[in-house]
Design a protein around this motif. Structure first.
Motif, PDB file in Angstrom:
ATOM      1  N   ASP A 186      21.712  30.526  80.109  1.00  0.00           N
ATOM      2  CA  ASP A 186      21.497  31.028  81.466  1.00  0.00           C
ATOM      3  C   ASP A 186      20.826  32.395  81.407  1.00  0.00           C
ATOM      4  O   ASP A 186      19.910  32.676  82.164  1.00  0.00           O
ATOM      5  CB  ASP A 186      22.847  31.146  82.202  1.00  0.00           C
ATOM      6  CG  ASP A 186      23.488  29.785  82.432  1.00  0.00           C
ATOM      7  OD1 ASP A 186      22.790  28.901  82.965  1.00  0.00           O
ATOM      8  OD2 ASP A 186      24.658  29.594  82.054  1.00  0.00           O
ATOM      9  N   ILE A 207      18.709  31.262  87.700  1.00  0.00           N
ATOM     10  CA  ILE A 207      19.681  30.434  86.976  1.00  0.00           C
ATOM     11  C   ILE A 207      19.791  29.055  87.654  1.00  0.00           C
ATOM     12  O   ILE A 207      19.818  28.028  86.984  1.00  0.00           O
ATOM     13  CB  ILE A 207      21.054  31.135  86.903  1.00  0.00           C
ATOM     14  CG1 ILE A 207      20.927  32.398  86.034  1.00  0.00           C
ATOM     15  CG2 ILE A 207      22.128  30.213  86.338  1.00  0.00           C
ATOM     16  CD1 ILE A 207      22.136  33.311  86.054  1.00  0.00           C
ATOM     17  N   ALA A 267      16.975  30.448  81.201  1.00  0.00           N
ATOM     18  CA  ALA A 267      16.722  30.616  82.637  1.00  0.00           C
ATOM     19  C   ALA A 267      16.247  32.029  82.956  1.00  0.00           C
ATOM     20  O   ALA A 267      15.339  32.216  83.754  1.00  0.00           O
ATOM     21  CB  ALA A 267      17.984  30.285  83.430  1.00  0.00           C
ATOM     22  N   ARG A 277      24.425  39.137  87.729  1.00  0.00           N
ATOM     23  CA  ARG A 277      24.338  37.680  87.910  1.00  0.00           C
ATOM     24  C   ARG A 277      23.853  37.328  89.325  1.00  0.00           C
ATOM     25  O   ARG A 277      23.015  36.449  89.512  1.00  0.00           O
ATOM     26  CB  ARG A 277      25.714  37.065  87.640  1.00  0.00           C
ATOM     27  CG  ARG A 277      25.764  35.541  87.621  1.00  0.00           C
ATOM     28  CD  ARG A 277      26.239  34.891  88.902  1.00  0.00           C
ATOM     29  NE  ARG A 277      27.210  35.627  89.664  1.00  0.00           N
ATOM     30  CZ  ARG A 277      28.514  35.410  89.646  1.00  0.00           C
ATOM     31  NH1 ARG A 277      29.012  34.459  88.883  1.00  0.00           N
ATOM     32  NH2 ARG A 277      29.334  36.123  90.407  1.00  0.00           N
ATOM     33  N   LEU A 308      28.792  31.902  82.270  1.00  0.00           N
ATOM     34  CA  LEU A 308      27.389  31.657  81.921  1.00  0.00           C
ATOM     35  C   LEU A 308      27.229  31.486  80.415  1.00  0.00           C
ATOM     36  O   LEU A 308      28.029  32.013  79.628  1.00  0.00           O
ATOM     37  CB  LEU A 308      26.524  32.832  82.399  1.00  0.00           C
ATOM     38  CG  LEU A 308      26.552  33.108  83.903  1.00  0.00           C
ATOM     39  CD1 LEU A 308      25.701  34.335  84.232  1.00  0.00           C
ATOM     40  CD2 LEU A 308      26.044  31.896  84.674  1.00  0.00           C
TER      41      LEU A 308
END
Ligand code: ADP
Length: 389
Positions: free
Chosen positions: A246, A386, A137, A379, A167
Motif C-alpha cells: 500500500d 491506495i 500504491a 494515510r 496497511l
C-alpha cells in the motif's frame, strides 16, 4: 539507458582499485580503446570487496555502451574477493543539448542543478515522466532539511504506524550519506536474489525493507556522484521484488542539494513528509525542503516536529526547552498540514538505537500512539491512491 549492476556474493578479501583497473583493461569500449583509457570512468570505490563506479557517457551514446557495461560487470565479478559490484551507466546531457527522450520504464531524467525548473503546467510535471512501480500504491518520502533531526527514526516509526493501521508497508532507506535502517532494525544480511535477479527485500516487524546500508557498510566513506545516487536508488526501487504494497516509505538523504532534488524529481512520489526540530535554523532548512518538493510538484503531506519538547523519563514532566511549536506555526503560515509533535524522549532514542523502534517495542505506550496518529493523517491523504491500486 540507466542500468546498475546487480550485486553478488563471494568470499571477502580486499580488492584494490588497481585490481579493478587491471580487470577493466580487458574490456574494450565503443571508442576502440580499453575502458580505462576511454575517459569515461568515475573514481573507483573498492571497499571491503564491494566495488562501485560509474561509466559516464553522453545520452546519445548510452545505448552503444550497454554491452561495455555488461562486460565490465563480468570482469569485475571475476576478480577474486569481489562480493558486490554496483556499476552505473550514466548519461549526462551536455548543457544546452536537447533533452534525451524519456526512458520508457524505470528510467530517470538527469537534473541540471543550475537551470530553474518550471513545472507550472501539469503536463510538464516530472511526475508524468515517471513510471509507477508495479504493485506499489503510493511511494512517499520522509525528508529533512538537514541531518540529525530524527528523520530516519521518524521514517521507521511512521512506517510501523501505517502497518498498525492494517496497511502493507515497505521501507526504503535511500540515505546514501548515512543509511541508518540497519541500526534501526538490527538487520545486517545482504538481500538474496530471485531467479529473475531482483533483490528480495528483508523482512522485519512486518515491513519489507531495503537499505543502501545492506549493500555498503554503514560507516564506509563512499563518495557518491550525482548520477550514481540516482542509479543506485533506482535499482533499489525497481530491481527489488517488493510484491504488493500500500505504501513504500522512502527515507531520503538529508538536505536539499542536487542529490535530493534529483531523487525528489525522479522517484514517483505521491507525497513528502518533512521532519524538523523546533529550532529556528532547522525550520529554515525545512522551508528549503518544502520549496524543493514544490518545485518538482510533489505534494507536501505535512510537517512533523521532532524533539518537540523534552519529556522527563522519570516524572513525565514536559519542558519546552527548544521553544516548541515553531513547526506548527510554520506549517500554518506555509499552508501545509501539521502532522504532529514527537517529544525528545530517552525511550525513543534507546529503542531506535537498539534496533527495536518504539512503535514496535512499546506499542501501547504514549509515543507509539503519537506515531500512529501521524500515520493515520498521512494515510488519509493517500486514501485515493491506495483505493485505486
Ligand atoms: P536523521 O535521520 O535525521 O539523521 P536519526 O533518526 O538518525 O536522525 O536520529 C538521530 C539521533 O537522534 C538518533 O540517535 C536517534 O535515536 C535520536 N532521536 C531521534 N528522534 C528522537 C526523539 N524524538 N527523542 C529522542 N531521541 C531521538
Amino acid at each position: 539507458m540507466w542500468r546498475v549492476l546487480k550485486h553478488f556474493r563471494r568470499r571477502a578479501v580486499s580488492v584494490t582499485q588497481q585490481q579493478v583497473l587491471e580487470a577493466l583493461k580487458r574490456v574494450r569500449s565503443p571508442r576502440g580503446v580499453a575502458l580505462p583509457d576511454a575517459g569515461v570512468l568515475s573514481p573507483i570505490t573498492a571497499n571491503d570487496g564491494k566495488v562501485f563506479f560509474s561509466i559516464n557517457v553522453e545520452a546519445s551514446e548510452a545505448r552503444a555502451w550497454e554491452t561495455t557495461r555488461a562486460e565490465a560487470e563480468a570482469a569485475v565479478r571475476a576478480i577474486p574477493g569481489v562480493t558486490m559490484a554496483m556499476i552505473a551507466l550514466t548519461a549526462e546531457r551536455k548543457a544546452g543539448a536537447a533533452a534525451a527522450p524519456a526512458p520508457r520504464q524505470g528510467g530517470v531524467q538527469p537534473v541540471s542543478a543550475h537551470r530553474p525548473h518550471q513545472h507550472q503546467n501539469p503536463a510538464d510535471s516530472p511526475m508524468s515522466r515517471q513510471a509507477p512501480i508495479p504493485g506499489i500504491a503510493a511511494v512517499i518520502a520522509v525528508a529533512s532539511g538537514k541531518g540529525g533531526v530524527g528523520k530516519s527514526t521518524t521514517a521507521i516509526n511512521l512506517a510501523l504506524g501505517l502497518r498498525d493501521l492494517g496497511l502493507k508497508v515497505g521501507l526504503l532507506d535511500a540515505d546514501i550519506y548515512g543509511p541508518s535502517v540497519p541500526r534501526l532494525t538490527g538487520l545486517q544480511e545482504k538481500p538474496q536474489l530471485t531467479p529473475e535477479k531482483k533483490m528480495i527485500p528483508l523482512s522485519r516487524f512486518g515491513l519489507s525493507i531495503m537499505s543502501i546500508g545492506f549493500l555498503v557498510e554503514e560507516d564506509s566513506a563512499l563518495v557518491w556522484r550525482g548520477p550514481m545516487v540516482m542509479s543506485a536508488i533506482n535499482q533499489m526501487l525497481r530491481d527489488v521484488a517488493w510484491g504488493t504494497l500500500d505504501v513504500l516509505v522512502v527515507d531520503m538523504p538529508p538536505g536539499t542539494g542536487d542529490a535530493q532534488l534529483t531523487l525528489a524529481q525522479n522517484v514517483p512520489l505521491k507525497g513528502a513528509v518533512i521532519v524538523s526540530t523546533p529550532q529556528d535554523l532547522s525550520l529554515i532548512d525545512a522551508r528549503r525542503g518544502l520549496a524543493m518538493f514544490r518545485k518538482v510538484n510533489v505534494p507536501v503531506l505535512g510537517i512533523i516536529e521532532n524533539m518537540s519538547y523534552f519529556q522527563c523519563p522519570e516524572c513525565g514532566t514536559r519542558s519546552d526547552i527548544f521553544g516548541h511549536g515553531g513547526a506548527r506555526h510554520e506549517a500554518e503560515r506555509l499552508g501545509v498540514p501539521f502532522l504532529g509533535e514527537i517529544p525528545l524522549h530517552m525511550d525513543i532514542r534507546s529503542t531506535s538505537d537498539a534496533g527495536n523502534p518504539v512503535v514496535e517495542s512499546e506499542p501501547s505506550g504514549p509515543h507509539a500512539a503519537i506515531y500512529r496518529t501521524i500515520a493515520s493523517a498521512v494515510r488519509d491523504q493517500l486514501k485515493d491512491a491506495i483505493a485505486a491500486a
